[in-house]
Design a protein around this motif. Structure first.
Motif, short mmCIF file in Angstrom:
data_model
loop_
_atom_site.label_atom_id
_atom_site.label_comp_id
_atom_site.label_asym_id
_atom_site.label_seq_id
_atom_site.Cartn_x
_atom_site.Cartn_y
_atom_site.Cartn_z
N GLU A 83 19.28 83.67 47.50
CA GLU A 83 19.58 83.09 48.81
C GLU A 83 20.56 81.94 48.62
OE1 GLU A 83 16.13 81.76 50.91
OE2 GLU A 83 17.32 80.54 52.27
N ASP A 84 21.61 81.93 49.44
CA ASP A 84 22.60 80.85 49.36
C ASP A 84 21.98 79.55 49.83
OD1 ASP A 84 24.56 83.41 50.51
OD2 ASP A 84 24.98 82.44 48.60
N LYS A 85 22.24 78.48 49.08
CA LYS A 85 21.72 77.20 49.52
C LYS A 85 22.57 76.06 49.00
CE LYS A 85 18.31 76.77 45.80
NZ LYS A 85 16.90 76.60 45.46
N VAL A 86 22.48 74.97 49.74
CA VAL A 86 23.18 73.74 49.40
C VAL A 86 22.16 72.61 49.44
CG1 VAL A 86 24.96 72.12 50.15
CG2 VAL A 86 25.38 74.58 50.31
N VAL A 87 22.10 71.81 48.38
CA VAL A 87 21.11 70.75 48.28
C VAL A 87 21.82 69.42 48.07
CG1 VAL A 87 19.13 69.86 47.00
CG2 VAL A 87 19.40 72.33 47.31
N GLN A 88 21.51 68.46 48.93
CA GLN A 88 22.15 67.16 48.82
C GLN A 88 21.14 66.11 48.35
OE1 GLN A 88 24.44 67.76 52.94
NE2 GLN A 88 25.10 65.93 51.83
N SER A 89 21.67 65.13 47.63
CA SER A 89 20.83 64.00 47.22
C SER A 89 21.68 62.74 47.15
CB SER A 89 20.18 64.29 45.86
OG SER A 89 21.18 64.40 44.86
N PRO A 90 21.09 61.57 47.36
CA PRO A 90 19.74 61.40 47.87
C PRO A 90 19.67 61.77 49.35
CG PRO A 90 20.87 59.30 47.81
CD PRO A 90 21.82 60.30 47.22
N LEU A 91 18.48 61.81 49.91
CA LEU A 91 18.36 62.10 51.33
C LEU A 91 18.80 60.91 52.16
CD1 LEU A 91 15.01 64.08 51.58
CD2 LEU A 91 17.35 64.95 51.63
N SER A 92 18.55 59.70 51.64
CA SER A 92 19.02 58.51 52.34
C SER A 92 19.30 57.42 51.33
CB SER A 92 18.01 58.05 53.38
OG SER A 92 16.83 57.61 52.76
N LEU A 93 20.11 56.48 51.77
CA LEU A 93 20.62 55.45 50.87
C LEU A 93 20.98 54.22 51.69
CD1 LEU A 93 21.53 55.16 47.89
CD2 LEU A 93 23.69 56.20 48.55
N VAL A 94 20.56 53.06 51.21
CA VAL A 94 20.94 51.81 51.86
C VAL A 94 21.67 50.95 50.83
CG1 VAL A 94 20.12 49.74 53.05
CG2 VAL A 94 18.91 51.90 53.34
N VAL A 95 22.87 50.50 51.18
CA VAL A 95 23.67 49.67 50.27
C VAL A 95 24.21 48.47 51.04
CG1 VAL A 95 24.31 51.67 48.87
CG2 VAL A 95 25.82 50.92 50.72
N HIS A 96 24.81 47.55 50.31
CA HIS A 96 25.46 46.40 50.93
C HIS A 96 26.96 46.62 50.96
CE1 HIS A 96 21.54 44.51 49.99
NE2 HIS A 96 21.79 43.86 51.10
N GLU A 97 27.59 45.98 51.94
CA GLU A 97 29.05 46.07 52.03
C GLU A 97 29.68 45.71 50.69
OE1 GLU A 97 30.16 43.57 55.45
OE2 GLU A 97 31.22 45.34 56.18
N GLY A 98 30.68 46.49 50.33
CA GLY A 98 31.37 46.24 49.07
C GLY A 98 30.86 47.09 47.92
N ASP A 99 29.66 47.64 48.07
CA ASP A 99 29.12 48.49 47.01
C ASP A 99 29.91 49.80 46.94
OD1 ASP A 99 25.55 47.74 47.40
OD2 ASP A 99 27.21 46.62 46.48
N THR A 100 29.79 50.47 45.80
CA THR A 100 30.31 51.83 45.64
C THR A 100 29.14 52.79 45.65
OG1 THR A 100 32.27 51.15 44.41
CG2 THR A 100 31.49 53.41 44.05
N VAL A 101 29.28 53.88 46.36
CA VAL A 101 28.19 54.87 46.43
C VAL A 101 28.70 56.24 45.98
CG1 VAL A 101 26.99 53.67 48.29
CG2 VAL A 101 28.60 55.48 48.84
N THR A 102 27.77 57.01 45.45
CA THR A 102 28.06 58.39 45.06
C THR A 102 27.03 59.30 45.69
OG1 THR A 102 29.01 57.72 42.94
CG2 THR A 102 28.27 60.01 43.14
N LEU A 103 27.51 60.26 46.44
CA LEU A 103 26.63 61.23 47.09
C LEU A 103 26.79 62.57 46.37
CD1 LEU A 103 27.44 60.40 50.83
CD2 LEU A 103 25.87 59.26 49.26
N ASN A 104 25.68 63.26 46.23
CA ASN A 104 25.67 64.48 45.43
C ASN A 104 25.41 65.72 46.27
OD1 ASN A 104 25.71 63.02 42.80
ND2 ASN A 104 23.75 62.28 43.55
N CYS A 105 26.03 66.81 45.82
CA CYS A 105 25.84 68.09 46.49
C CYS A 105 25.82 69.18 45.43
CB CYS A 105 26.97 68.33 47.48
SG CYS A 105 26.91 69.94 48.28
#
Lengths: 116, 111
Positions: free
Chosen positions: B1-23
């Motif tokens: 079955e085709d599927k796509v999974v993302q992580s994290p489900l939620s994220l809280v950061v402060h202005e200026g931070d760098t974030v990485t979202l995964n798929c």
């Protein structure tokens, strides 16, 4: 610029009513899609259409039907609304069905439907 | 079955931070992977990735695809409160340009 317009932003209906959600695109796209979006479940495909009068079931078609009488318009119909159909409904379109070409879908602003 | 999974489900950061979202994805006959940003209304298209290892960039956002490991990342540098949104990842299915979506990552950027 790409434009997908959904007829209502917010809609409140009663259980058992027949509900029509309308979507119009002005890009001459062949493909049109209806999704519902629920927290934690992402977007789930209800129905889609490749051409006028053509329709195919998506992942969750039960309780819904669609109509595409003109290329630019794709309607979603809730035959007899139930409370579990309370959701955000999103319409989208994309250029054509050529499987050799990956294409982004362009979305409308959504209709937040509440069934009481 | 085709599927796509993302992580994290939620994220809280402060202005200026760098974030990485995964798929990560399992899609038959993979052709491309798409990223969308959704604020209060329509998901807006960010990137479409078809080739492994080639970074796509738009301002502070960038994304890259690894076809061998079947994943993609979306980076946002110097985050701003306006980056707060749900970020969706999607892969086209083989037939008819249907997309399968991940559940999304909810990003909140605090000032």
């Amino acid at each position: 610029d790409v434009k997908v317009t959904q007829s209502s932003r917010y809609l409140v209906k009663r259980t058992g009513e027949k509900v029509f959600l309308e979507c119009v695109q002005d890009m001459d796209h062949e493909n049109m899609f209806w999704y519902r979006q629920d927290p934690g479940l992402g977007l789930r495909l209800i129905y889609f259409s490749y051409d006028v009068k053509m329709k195919e079931k998506g992942d969750i078609p039960e309780g819904y039907s669609v109509s595409r009488e003109k290329k630019e318009r794709f309607s979603l119909i809730l035959e007899s609304a139930s409370t579990n159909q309370t959701s955000m409904y999103l319409c989208a379109s994309s250029l054509n069905r050529d499987p050799r070409r990956s294409q982004p879908q362009h979305f409308g602003d959504g209709t937040r439907l509440s069934i009481l | 079955e085709d599927k796509v999974v993302q992580s994290p489900l939620s994220l809280v950061v402060h202005e200026g931070d760098t974030v990485t979202l995964n798929c990560s994805y399992e899609v038959t006959n993979f052709r491309s992977l798409l990223w969308y940003k959704q604020e209060k209304k329509a998901p807006t298209f960010l990137f479409m990735l078809t080739s492994s290892g080639i970074e796509k960039k738009s301002g502070r956002l960038s994304s890259i695809l690894d076809k061998k490991e079947l994943f993609s990342i979306l980076n946002i540098t110097a985050t701003q409160t306006g980056d707060s949104a749900v970020y969706l990842c999607a892969g086209p299915l083989e037939y008819g340009n249907k997309l399968v979506f991940g559940a999304g990552t909810i990003l909140r950027v605090k000032s």
